[in-house]
Design an enzyme around this catalytic site. Structure first.
Site, mmCIF file in Angstrom:
data_model
loop_
_atom_site.group_PDB
_atom_site.id
_atom_site.type_symbol
_atom_site.label_atom_id
_atom_site.label_comp_id
_atom_site.label_asym_id
_atom_site.label_seq_id
_atom_site.Cartn_x
_atom_site.Cartn_y
_atom_site.Cartn_z
ATOM 1 N N LYS A 1 3.433 7.209 -13.358
ATOM 2 C CA LYS A 1 2.177 6.760 -12.748
ATOM 3 C C LYS A 1 1.432 7.930 -12.099
ATOM 4 O O LYS A 1 0.222 8.094 -12.279
ATOM 5 C CB LYS A 1 2.482 5.688 -11.695
ATOM 6 C CG LYS A 1 1.325 5.267 -10.804
ATOM 7 C CD LYS A 1 0.327 4.370 -11.506
ATOM 8 C CE LYS A 1 -0.900 4.085 -10.653
ATOM 9 N NZ LYS A 1 -0.685 3.081 -9.635
ATOM 10 N N PRO B 1 0.790 -1.255 0.000
ATOM 11 C CA PRO B 1 0.000 0.000 0.000
ATOM 12 C C PRO B 1 0.812 1.290 0.000
ATOM 13 O O PRO B 1 0.388 2.272 -0.625
ATOM 14 C CB PRO B 1 -0.820 -0.087 1.294
ATOM 15 C CG PRO B 1 -0.795 -1.526 1.699
ATOM 16 C CD PRO B 1 0.504 -2.089 1.177
#
Lengths: 312, 312, 312, 312
Positions: free
Chosen positions: B186, B81
């Site tokens: 990204k 995460p």
């Protein structure tokens, strides 16, 4: 998604000629639209307040007033900067209503407030003229190539009557609903455009400042979730795409004041129904700030330059 | 645009087997990625801090620690995460560095700060481990279908070595530059995504409130300048597209906290180079306000519901 | 700064009685303003479309129409929700123009668009009635205490004539310029108010979430550069100040739709002169989003609760 | 509001002398603070990385390193641009820790991240040095006049010991809580400041473009709900107030990069606790855009000029 399930249809070029067409407003868009009408064999009478503009369309019959152009026309088309100007052109001393025959069809291709479209419809009806709103997307390139998209609002029968002539100037015609619905669709589209372009400028600028190659970043975005017309068709970074305004000094194209105008119309429409436009309102202010800080005559993708920074 | 002129290349699936692969982090994304590795014949040792998660991948060899999974692996992949968790997983008592052989390749597919990627690279190098950052786009669907896009940063030779295993999980691999460049690409993509989705929600909401049919409006936008992934692939209005989260109660998909996290990373990166993100910063705050007002477990397109309004 | 160098003057209460005063619009503000007129010995004829409202002012003479109230009045005051309602009240069948004597003075205390003020002035002039705009600040408390500030636009002589009656309801009268200038000043003030209140809510919320005592933080801000009316007079955090709406469940006070309305008027005015309102536009959208998400009947400081978060 | 109920106290100037005081960082703020210490009879040893800066304070003993200045000091004060620089100044080869005696008190007056304050406290404690954070408000003027406000975080006894020396430089000392609390209070105040200043610029610009007199509009705002430090003490419009930076070409004062820095710190703090700063985030971006567009060396009120517009 089955497109057929929505009211979507595309018309190919047709050759049936509306015997009499008048076209008022011979600017960047109007001149190109008229040229396509002429090219498809449609005779056109034209008028513009600037005489030189009207005479820039060889083959058209230049008139001395909107009323004169509208005389005997069964279809009158307008392509003008604002709703107030359309209204003035309709009502003026030598305006459209002074010439247009009863029962004729008035097609307004300008981008204006939906409420003004309703007012123009009301005025037209009082004078026994039929009205539809038919704003376009596709810009100067679409006008040149005859590939504009028309978003039309009005009665079904009027819309059907408009198709043959509209299809000479564009590739797609969307029937959006009642009077004003074409304008609403146009504003919604341009609202996204105005936001997405700034978002694309922000991300391209960030990536480039952090060392990425502009073309590589564009390639990644264009196959990813950040993909949009602003990245894959009109990339704002100079040099990424050869033939768009950002690669030509942000000259030509869709000017900052024009997108600011459309976002202003979107905001007015949003205010009328209590709908928040959080990014839209901010995008609007950014374009307005650009106008005041030296970018007023540039293509709207110039927001990239503003974000990149220009030391005074 | 000639794609070949940029460092763009697409790899088709390959069958050469990296003899030993470890995969750490078996969540929504990781589990699906491992399943594709297994399906393509790649043996995988897996670890997750939640034992049940690791055992959700039949066919994989479940290990009791990251260090145990990394033992004898020539490629170790993480999908975690946050950057802090990746770092912890690397350095912990039974962490990756305790097991991974010298000279092995560590591929981090997590989305983390570019600066953290550089720190992880430094730590890896100090331990004679090679590192590349390889975050993905395509979401849960792309992970399921093995069509993820990988954005890779690192040494050319390391990236080349990673290709066979990455290509088992994805359709496209972009080499973006040095360490951290994958993360930057990204973030830039997701920055546009977070903005464009809100813009699309604003415009769809406005059009619908003013009477337009949602599918018709979508059709118009999708052939016009407002077109984007958010309108044509993941439309935020329930019912416009059958199989996306907005049509399933905004369940599943890309949650509000995840897009908020990515926009936070983009802002931190922007701050590091003094780049303004005007719409990006506001979009970030909007998602954060949604988390605090009851939308924290929904797909990020739920901003449409917030704009539409829900009386308490 | 020498106040005398600007056109600033404060009037103390005066006792000269304008023989006939009519007051139209007996709402939260109007009722309190009328009570102060009565208390200072001024007889008043009143009208409201809601009969109960008009009868809530003991001592005033309740009339059955605006026209009846305006009959024989040398001063007619309106305090109404929007410019359209003022116009309607002026022009309606039993409206003000049906009763008001020639040469009388019409004082509009409503907050409306500057352009509408100019239109009302024009209509008044065509009917041989004098008009000034005189919007107020100070809210319900100022109306109750007779300490409202009036911002007046119009002819000097008309403004002078209005003073005795305005001074019975307020402590300060600013002559702002020509017709509409009072409205402009009001909008500029409320634009700052709408922004500063949100800014104060953001900072108080941040400090409290990070562990600061709300009263201590308020004390620091109030002697520092963050000081404003929103922090030192109307602090948005419940419990910091005892007698303001935030300490009473955000009941009463200045409702979210009212500040949203004023920011909408400011934006329309800004649009008319091409002036960007970057924070103002966003503040406007935030209040509009609050209306749609259950805060429509609360005091505008409730933005604090929205930022603090309320899980659904 | 009873001020006594909060932890609020004001100290008048005291004459007790802390026998040895070192002051590191002799910039715009530091130099003025040292001059007040000297004027009140406090001997000071000073150091700055720019030798000329240190020698600009006649009467102070100029040292060749932070460590040399800190030698034998029972109080060491720093006033430096960023948290990283403070940390470096503490830990460097000839840094503070190389000279400061055990048990001495280190007072950091710089504006830095609350988290960095906690780290500096930890480092200090490991070296048996006591630490408090004590950022200031009041700017260059407050430093000059000795009327700074100090917002202090740390142990009660340390804070008590700091009072006599702080009171020689400022009029008010607020004890805000544990280590870092002074920084949090500072950031919350400056967050409001950064927002309110832009809001005031937007409203003043709007009013002036619509024809209002700047001084008159200021007078109205200053007795109304839009009143704030930005309008009544530091009005952003040139000529409204004689002695503030906006009336001196936006020279001096509080520069755009400094407010941008503080808003960045506020955002980082907000991110750490998931708190949205909607206007704050946008204000931050506006200041950052100004830096990139030629306003980087101006006072932060120059946003008025940006909104007013400057044709290139």
């Amino acid at each position: 998604m089955v497109l057929g399930s929505a009211k979507f249809f595309v018309r190919t070029f047709q050759t049936r000629n509306a015997s009499n067409v008048a076209f008022i407003g011979i600017g960047q868009m109007g001149a190109r639209m008229v040229k396509n009408l002429l090219k498809k064999g449609q005779e056109v009478k034209v008028f513009d307040t600037i005489p030189l503009a009207a005479s820039s369309v060889p083959g058209a019959k230049v008139c001395k007033s909107a009323g004169e152009a509208a005389k005997d026309a069964n279809i009158v088309i307008t392509m003008l900067p604002t709703g107030d100007i359309v209204k003035e052109t309709l009502l003026a001393d030598k305006g459209i209503l002074k010439g247009i025959p009863k029962k004729s069809l008035f097609i307004d291709c300008s981008t204006i407030e939906p409420k003004m479209a309703q007012e123009l419809s009301r005025i037209s009806k009082e004078n026994d003229v039929r009205y539809i709103d038919a704003p376009v997307s596709g810009g100067v390139t679409g006008a040149e190539d005859g590939t504009l998209t028309f978003m039309v609002g009005g009665a079904d029968s009027d819309m059907k009557e408009a198709e043959p002539v509209l299809s000479k100037m564009g590739g797609k015609i969307f029937k959006c609903g009642d009077i004003g619905a074409g304008q609403i669709a146009k504003l919604c589209n341009n609202l996204i455009l105005g936001i997405t372009m700034i978002g694309t400028c922000e991300a391209m600028n960030l990536g480039i400042k952090l060392g990425l190659d502009p073309k590589l970043l564009t390639n990644i975005i264009n196959v990813s979730t950040g993909r949009s017309w602003s990245s894959d068709t009109y990339n704002p970074v100079p040099g990424v795409m050869p033939n768009v305004p950002p690669s030509k000094g942000y000259e030509g194209g869709f000017s900052v004041p024009l997108i600011a105008k459309d976002l202003g119309l979107a905001e007015a429409a949003a205010l009328s129904c209590g709908t928040p436009l959080m990014l839209g309102a901010l995008a609007h202010q950014i374009y307005r700030a650009l106008i005041l800080n030296g970018y007023g005559d540039k293509d709207f993708a110039v927001v990239y330059e503003f974000l990149k920074g220009q030391k005074k």
